[in-house]
Design a protein around this motif. Structure first.
Motif, PDB file in Angstrom:
ATOM      1  N   ASN A  12       0.825  -1.197   0.000  1.00 18.10           N
ATOM      2  CA  ASN A  12       0.000   0.000   0.000  1.00 18.10           C
ATOM      3  C   ASN A  12       0.871   1.263   0.000  1.00 18.10           C
ATOM      4  OD1 ASN A  12      -2.410   1.541   0.159  1.00 18.10           O
ATOM      5  ND2 ASN A  12      -2.239   1.614   2.382  1.00 18.10           N
ATOM      6  N   SER A  13       1.885   1.288   0.838  1.00 19.63           N
ATOM      7  CA  SER A  13       2.802   2.436   0.890  1.00 19.63           C
ATOM      8  C   SER A  13       3.582   2.569  -0.414  1.00 19.63           C
ATOM      9  CB  SER A  13       3.779   2.292   2.055  1.00 19.63           C
ATOM     10  OG  SER A  13       3.100   2.295   3.277  1.00 19.63           O
ATOM     11  N   PHE A  14       4.001   1.450  -0.981  1.00 19.56           N
ATOM     12  CA  PHE A  14       4.740   1.449  -2.243  1.00 19.56           C
ATOM     13  C   PHE A  14       3.887   2.064  -3.353  1.00 19.56           C
ATOM     14  CE2 PHE A  14       6.209  -0.587  -6.174  1.00 19.56           C
ATOM     15  CZ  PHE A  14       7.564  -0.321  -6.114  1.00 19.56           C
ATOM     16  N   ASP A  15       2.612   1.682  -3.411  1.00 19.72           N
ATOM     17  CA  ASP A  15       1.702   2.227  -4.430  1.00 19.72           C
ATOM     18  C   ASP A  15       1.526   3.736  -4.269  1.00 19.72           C
ATOM     19  OD1 ASP A  15       1.418  -0.340  -5.407  1.00 19.72           O
ATOM     20  OD2 ASP A  15      -0.517  -0.683  -4.420  1.00 19.72           O
ATOM     21  N   LYS A  16       1.446   4.217  -3.030  1.00 24.31           N
ATOM     22  CA  LYS A  16       1.313   5.652  -2.779  1.00 24.31           C
ATOM     23  C   LYS A  16       2.569   6.402  -3.218  1.00 24.31           C
ATOM     24  CE  LYS A  16      -1.927   5.215   1.026  1.00 24.31           C
ATOM     25  NZ  LYS A  16      -2.151   5.377   2.458  1.00 24.31           N
ATOM     26  N   CYS A  22       2.982  10.335  -1.558  1.00 22.77           N
ATOM     27  CA  CYS A  22       3.790  10.203  -0.347  1.00 22.77           C
ATOM     28  C   CYS A  22       5.161  10.815  -0.632  1.00 22.77           C
ATOM     29  CB  CYS A  22       3.910   8.724   0.024  1.00 22.77           C
ATOM     30  SG  CYS A  22       4.871   8.413   1.489  1.00 22.77           S
ATOM     31  N   GLN A  23       5.559  11.783   0.194  1.00 27.09           N
ATOM     32  CA  GLN A  23       6.834  12.464  -0.012  1.00 27.09           C
ATOM     33  C   GLN A  23       7.898  12.060   1.005  1.00 27.09           C
ATOM     34  OE1 GLN A  23       5.322  16.408   0.381  1.00 27.09           O
ATOM     35  NE2 GLN A  23       4.829  16.592  -1.783  1.00 27.09           N
ATOM     36  N   TYR A  24       7.488  11.316   2.036  1.00 27.49           N
ATOM     37  CA  TYR A  24       8.412  10.922   3.100  1.00 27.49           C
ATOM     38  C   TYR A  24       8.271   9.431   3.383  1.00 27.49           C
ATOM     39  CZ  TYR A  24       9.001  15.859   4.207  1.00 27.49           C
ATOM     40  OH  TYR A  24       9.290  17.195   4.141  1.00 27.49           O
ATOM     41  N   GLN A  75      -0.771  13.832   5.193  1.00 23.47           N
ATOM     42  CA  GLN A  75      -0.874  13.550   3.759  1.00 23.47           C
ATOM     43  C   GLN A  75       0.484  13.434   3.083  1.00 23.47           C
ATOM     44  OE1 GLN A  75      -3.750  16.775   3.257  1.00 23.47           O
ATOM     45  NE2 GLN A  75      -5.080  15.266   2.264  1.00 23.47           N
ATOM     46  N   LYS A  76       1.474  14.187   3.526  1.00 23.09           N
ATOM     47  CA  LYS A  76       2.811  14.083   2.950  1.00 23.09           C
ATOM     48  C   LYS A  76       3.491  12.765   3.294  1.00 23.09           C
ATOM     49  CE  LYS A  76       3.822  18.997   2.594  1.00 23.09           C
ATOM     50  NZ  LYS A  76       4.712  20.077   3.030  1.00 23.09           N
ATOM     51  N   CYS A  77       2.954  12.091   4.315  1.00 26.01           N
ATOM     52  CA  CYS A  77       3.481  10.790   4.724  1.00 26.01           C
ATOM     53  C   CYS A  77       2.671   9.646   4.121  1.00 26.01           C
ATOM     54  CB  CYS A  77       3.482  10.672   6.243  1.00 26.01           C
ATOM     55  SG  CYS A  77       4.477  11.921   7.066  1.00 26.01           S
ATOM     56  N   GLY A  78       1.695   9.981   3.270  1.00 23.68           N
ATOM     57  CA  GLY A  78       0.900   8.956   2.601  1.00 23.68           C
ATOM     58  C   GLY A  78      -0.376   8.569   3.315  1.00 23.68           C
ATOM     59  N   PHE A  79      -0.791   9.329   4.319  1.00 21.44           N
ATOM     60  CA  PHE A  79      -2.013   9.038   5.055  1.00 21.44           C
ATOM     61  C   PHE A  79      -3.089  10.045   4.687  1.00 21.44           C
ATOM     62  CE2 PHE A  79       1.566   7.826   7.786  1.00 21.44           C
ATOM     63  CZ  PHE A  79       1.354   6.460   7.820  1.00 21.44           C
ATOM     64  N   ALA A 108      11.880  10.811   9.237  1.00 25.44           N
ATOM     65  CA  ALA A 108      11.104  10.984   8.014  1.00 25.44           C
ATOM     66  C   ALA A 108      12.125  11.288   6.918  1.00 25.44           C
ATOM     67  CB  ALA A 108      10.104  12.127   8.159  1.00 25.44           C
ATOM     68  N   ILE A 109      12.225  10.383   5.961  1.00 24.10           N
ATOM     69  CA  ILE A 109      13.203  10.534   4.881  1.00 24.10           C
ATOM     70  C   ILE A 109      12.506  11.135   3.678  1.00 24.10           C
ATOM     71  CG2 ILE A 109      14.825   9.334   3.368  1.00 24.10           C
ATOM     72  CD1 ILE A 109      14.904   7.067   5.508  1.00 24.10           C
ATOM     73  N   GLU A 110      12.851  12.370   3.362  1.00 30.85           N
ATOM     74  CA  GLU A 110      12.295  13.015   2.172  1.00 30.85           C
ATOM     75  C   GLU A 110      13.052  12.477   0.961  1.00 30.85           C
ATOM     76  OE1 GLU A 110      11.258  17.437   0.415  1.00 30.85           O
ATOM     77  OE2 GLU A 110      12.648  17.265   2.100  1.00 30.85           O
ATOM     78  N   PHE A 111      12.319  12.152  -0.088  1.00 33.49           N
ATOM     79  CA  PHE A 111      12.951  11.532  -1.253  1.00 33.49           C
ATOM     80  C   PHE A 111      12.300  12.027  -2.535  1.00 33.49           C
ATOM     81  CE2 PHE A 111       9.328   9.015  -0.109  1.00 33.49           C
ATOM     82  CZ  PHE A 111       8.719   8.751  -1.329  1.00 33.49           C
ATOM     83  N   GLU A 112      12.969  11.712  -3.649  1.00 32.45           N
ATOM     84  CA  GLU A 112      12.398  11.935  -4.980  1.00 32.45           C
ATOM     85  C   GLU A 112      12.667  10.700  -5.797  1.00 32.45           C
ATOM     86  OE1 GLU A 112      14.322  15.252  -6.862  1.00 32.45           O
ATOM     87  OE2 GLU A 112      16.316  14.443  -6.504  1.00 32.45           O
ATOM     88  N   LEU A 113      11.675  10.264  -6.566  1.00 32.01           N
ATOM     89  CA  LEU A 113      11.857   9.105  -7.413  1.00 32.01           C
ATOM     90  C   LEU A 113      12.832   9.442  -8.533  1.00 32.01           C
ATOM     91  CD1 LEU A 113       8.194   7.757  -7.677  1.00 32.01           C
ATOM     92  CD2 LEU A 113      10.070   6.846  -6.300  1.00 32.01           C
TER      93      LEU A 113
END
Length: 114
Positions: A12-16, A22-24, A75-79, A108-113
């Motif tokens: 579920n988190s992977f899909d978000k 999800c930014q973190y 919401q930035k954490c995918g919730f 909280a690890i901020e990332f970019e794909l």
């Protein structure tokens, strides 16, 4: 820096993350996670073996999940915005060992794909 680390997350988190909802990435700040640095590449894998690569942009540190959610925003954490903080805390206490949470806290690890 292009060191590559692998991190397995729930489907579920992977899909978000793939949908950019999800930014973190939320983790216990244990010894393994403490080795991550800004610029590192994380290979994110789900339980089905799918993967995506993400570059670490920033780290934010918290003692508990409620503080994290209130500071960053759920919401930035995918919730969803309506998720109950007590329920969220219960989920993380179920996912991670409470001793680990007390000892290391959350990051909280901020990332970019990529």
């Amino acid at each position: 820096m292009v060191d590559i680390y692998e991190h397995t997350i729930e489907n579920n988190s992977f899909d978000k993350i793939l949908a950019k909802k999800c930014q973190y990435l939320i983790c216990v700040n244990n010894k393994n996670v403490q080795s991550y640095q800004v610029g590192n590449i994380l290979t994110l894998k789900n339980n089905d073996g799918a993967s995506a690569k993400a570059r670490i942009k920033n780290f934010l540190y918290f003692t508990n999940i409620k503080e994290l959610a209130n500071t960053i925003g759920k919401q930035k954490c995918g919730f969803s915005a309506g998720v109950n903080l007590d329920k969220l805390e219960d989920e993380y206490n179920h996912t991670f060992e409470p001793k680990q949470i007390d000892k290391f806290g959350f990051v909280a690890i901020e990332f970019e794909l990529v």
